[in-house]
Design an enzyme around this catalytic site. Sequence first.
Site, PDB file in Angstrom:
ATOM      1  N   ASP A  68      30.246 -31.292 -10.026  1.00 38.11           N
ATOM      2  CA  ASP A  68      30.251 -30.051  -9.255  1.00 38.11           C
ATOM      3  C   ASP A  68      31.592 -29.957  -8.531  1.00 38.11           C
ATOM      4  O   ASP A  68      31.873 -30.744  -7.634  1.00 38.11           O
ATOM      5  CB  ASP A  68      29.090 -30.075  -8.259  1.00 38.11           C
ATOM      6  CG  ASP A  68      28.942 -28.778  -7.480  1.00 38.11           C
ATOM      7  OD1 ASP A  68      29.924 -27.997  -7.416  1.00 38.11           O
ATOM      8  OD2 ASP A  68      27.868 -28.551  -6.899  1.00 38.11           O
ATOM      9  N   HIS A  69      32.404 -28.967  -8.916  1.00 40.60           N
ATOM     10  CA  HIS A  69      33.758 -28.881  -8.367  1.00 40.60           C
ATOM     11  C   HIS A  69      33.777 -28.450  -6.902  1.00 40.60           C
ATOM     12  O   HIS A  69      34.838 -28.497  -6.258  1.00 40.60           O
ATOM     13  CB  HIS A  69      34.607 -27.919  -9.210  1.00 40.60           C
ATOM     14  CG  HIS A  69      36.014 -28.377  -9.382  1.00 40.60           C
ATOM     15  ND1 HIS A  69      36.720 -29.038  -8.411  1.00 40.60           N
ATOM     16  CD2 HIS A  69      36.877 -28.278 -10.438  1.00 40.60           C
ATOM     17  CE1 HIS A  69      37.936 -29.311  -8.833  1.00 40.60           C
ATOM     18  NE2 HIS A  69      38.055 -28.871 -10.078  1.00 40.60           N
ATOM     19  N   ARG A  70      32.643 -28.055  -6.357  1.00 40.36           N
ATOM     20  CA  ARG A  70      32.588 -27.796  -4.914  1.00 40.36           C
ATOM     21  C   ARG A  70      32.641 -29.103  -4.132  1.00 40.36           C
ATOM     22  O   ARG A  70      33.152 -29.152  -3.009  1.00 40.36           O
ATOM     23  CB  ARG A  70      31.291 -27.054  -4.549  1.00 40.36           C
ATOM     24  CG  ARG A  70      31.135 -25.679  -5.167  1.00 40.36           C
ATOM     25  CD  ARG A  70      29.755 -25.109  -4.875  1.00 40.36           C
ATOM     26  NE  ARG A  70      28.693 -25.974  -5.386  1.00 40.36           N
ATOM     27  CZ  ARG A  70      27.387 -25.755  -5.164  1.00 40.36           C
ATOM     28  NH1 ARG A  70      26.997 -24.713  -4.446  1.00 40.36           N
ATOM     29  NH2 ARG A  70      26.489 -26.576  -5.675  1.00 40.36           N
ATOM     30  N   PRO A 121      29.779 -24.969  -9.986  1.00 35.68           N
ATOM     31  CA  PRO A 121      30.901 -24.859 -10.928  1.00 35.68           C
ATOM     32  C   PRO A 121      31.124 -26.184 -11.646  1.00 35.68           C
ATOM     33  O   PRO A 121      31.564 -27.163 -11.048  1.00 35.68           O
ATOM     34  CB  PRO A 121      32.087 -24.497 -10.018  1.00 35.68           C
ATOM     35  CG  PRO A 121      31.697 -24.993  -8.663  1.00 35.68           C
ATOM     36  CD  PRO A 121      30.211 -24.903  -8.582  1.00 35.68           C
TER      37      PRO A 121
END
Length: 412
Positions: free
Chosen positions: A383-385, A207
């Site tokens: 990467d929003h993770r 994401p």
Amino acid sequence: MPDFKQFLLADTAEGLTEAEILGVRVKPGDEVAVNQIVVEVETAKAAVELPIPWAGRITEILVTEGQTVEVGAPILTIDVDPGGASANGSAPEEEMKPLVGYGSKTVTAKRRARREVAPEAPVAVKGGYVPLAKPPVRKLAKDLGVDLTTLTGSAEGVITREDVQRAAAPATPAAPMQTGARERRVPIKGVRKATAQAMVTSAFTAPHVTEFLTVDVTPMMELRERLKKHPSFQGVKLTPLAFAAKAVCLAAKRTPDVNATWDEATGEIVYKDYVHLGIAAATPRGLVVPKIRDADAMSLPELAVALEQLTATARDGKTPPEAMLHGTITITNVGVFGVDTGTPIINPGEAAILAFGAIKDMPWVVDGALAVRKVLQLALSFDHRLVDGQQGSQFLADVGALLADPAFAITY
């Protein structure tokens, strides 16, 4: 007796399945030495020159220029005992072990009597026949989208430039243009194919979030001019990108999440105590991202030298495949094209990528007064993770602060 071996196409980097033959440097009858370059191929990562692990006489070439072959396929056959030393009782030379990744296949069949092939005959290859044509003619055909297998050579069976140009031109110049006549098709392969697959995978797996920052880098540019006169930078090409590389390495220590990897298979986040810095480079074969290993352990002059060497090698298409593996974070220098910024796609396996924009003279407020300053824009995709908004913002702000005032680095 002769001792035949086949030189196979090896997996020159992790996960490669095929390569295109760019050129064969030898021909049947040539004597070669151990580690002599015999063929150049283009893999999904780069152009690679392949050395042969044996000395001997080339007996057969099994591929042609432009052919795509699978890993493990034979490229040529070599007689490693052309003098028959083992047959007359002499002790054969100690056999060299193949280089890492290279395999051999012993040919047990007896040597067949060699027969001359007429120049006009097509060359037999896996999947069909390729008529004879010189390398420049093959390139012209590729550029014009002409399939050489559909042509008959006019020069005693050899295809000429005129043959290709006639095939590419409309049959009747005065006739209406047919659909597609002004189009050309180029196979998607090599570096471009690998890049496309990686970017699609990344875009639909990680994401993405992108943040932007505009920075007054006038102090950095002034420091650059002073350092260029310093003895430790003599002979060093000190670019703004070197400052960005140093800033990224320093900022990553304060926000290690941007230098981590999301391991889906194990359900773990892998934090790296090192920075293998990727530098996105545009080359004639497409985008490649070679890495500067342990960039965080380098001084500014060392980073500047590493960047110069990396870009020169990439521009020449000579980046080895292993140099593009295992990166931890990447910089893409869109400013070199005069572009202000963009929304870069994260490289697979990494958590973030920084776009470094063009440095331009712009109006800027300094101490309440308007002035002309050196200004650039930064864009960070993450990467929003792995990286939340606070961490991404902190990292981007740190990079910006280090570029706006390099003296700030002493506080890290």
